[in-house]
Design an enzyme around this catalytic site. Sequence first.
Site, mmCIF file in Angstrom:
data_model
loop_
_atom_site.group_PDB
_atom_site.id
_atom_site.type_symbol
_atom_site.label_atom_id
_atom_site.label_comp_id
_atom_site.label_asym_id
_atom_site.label_seq_id
_atom_site.Cartn_x
_atom_site.Cartn_y
_atom_site.Cartn_z
ATOM 1 N N SER A 85 -2.419 -7.362 25.200
ATOM 2 C CA SER A 85 -4.136 -7.524 25.040
ATOM 3 C C SER A 85 -4.559 -8.366 25.168
ATOM 4 O O SER A 85 -4.969 -9.588 25.517
ATOM 5 C CB SER A 85 -4.082 -6.190 24.147
ATOM 6 O OG SER A 85 -5.633 -6.242 23.890
ATOM 7 N N ASP A 197 -2.895 -0.520 27.644
ATOM 8 C CA ASP A 197 -2.971 -1.176 25.702
ATOM 9 C C ASP A 197 -1.402 -0.774 25.482
ATOM 10 O O ASP A 197 -1.285 0.409 25.409
ATOM 11 C CB ASP A 197 -4.327 -0.894 25.243
ATOM 12 C CG ASP A 197 -4.189 -2.239 24.082
ATOM 13 O OD1 ASP A 197 -2.891 -2.333 23.421
ATOM 14 O OD2 ASP A 197 -5.217 -2.606 24.306
#
Length: 297
Positions: A85, A197
């Site tokens: 991320s 993610d």
Amino acid sequence: MSGPTRRGWLGAASALGAATLLPGCALQPDQDHTGPDAPEAGPLARTPRVAWIFSSGGPRGFVHVGVVKALHQLGLRPDLIVGASAGALVGTLCAAGVPAEAIERAALGLQPWELVRWAPGSQQRLAATGLASWVQQAVGGRPLQALPTPVLCAVQRLRDGAVLGFNRGHAGLAVQASAAIEGQFTPVTIRGEAFADADLRMPLPVRLARAAGATRVLAVDASAHEDRAPAGAQRYRESDLRKRALTAPDAALADVLLHPEFGYWVSMTEAFRRRAIDAGHAATLAAAPALRALHAG
């Protein structure tokens, strides 16, 4: 701050409202990327020795910028960078050879709404396609495998929750997939598979580095210090405890673990960004002897 801001690097954008987003839409937000430059996970050309791991962490991920700045000042370089991320964003820029000073300028100047677009027809309604374009420009249009330092962008395959590390193909798309916060941003579809993610699976992806053969690991944990949660933060502390359970197995596999402290509450203000960057910088310099030993030999 609100939950979305704590959850993702770009999460603040979803709370800003339509009026503050840049005009325009993400064309074909559910497009299946099947071309030759579509990101993929594959074996590394060389077995790495030293790996740097940058965690997810939302706005707390600004701390990685300070860590990179200090590592460069110490003259240290890795054989592999692994990021999740926010960590994938900073890690990919670092792997591309973008100077630490330029990464810091971008971190202080970029705004979330510059990186997201409306995604009509998508359940999440937002797509981080602007992020993909920005990253691709920042790395000079190069694919991941052409960057000076090998990098793995940690992603979650939504079909089965498996965490993979993209190390080939379009760098911007790989970072977009790594930062596609589940439930907030449209997943990135690649060769028929949806990716998002990895924060809810492996926010500190040390195991990806170990699986790639890394024998020495520096891990940077950008998560909150839940033991220092202030009064009134119980709701968020519960989330932090769940994240600690996810980071613990990987933190135990790191040779050097940095977990800088810079306050519990987060924001996207310049003052907060500077505080996070400064904390990462200071914590890294404080660990200089251990870091030099890690990279020695």
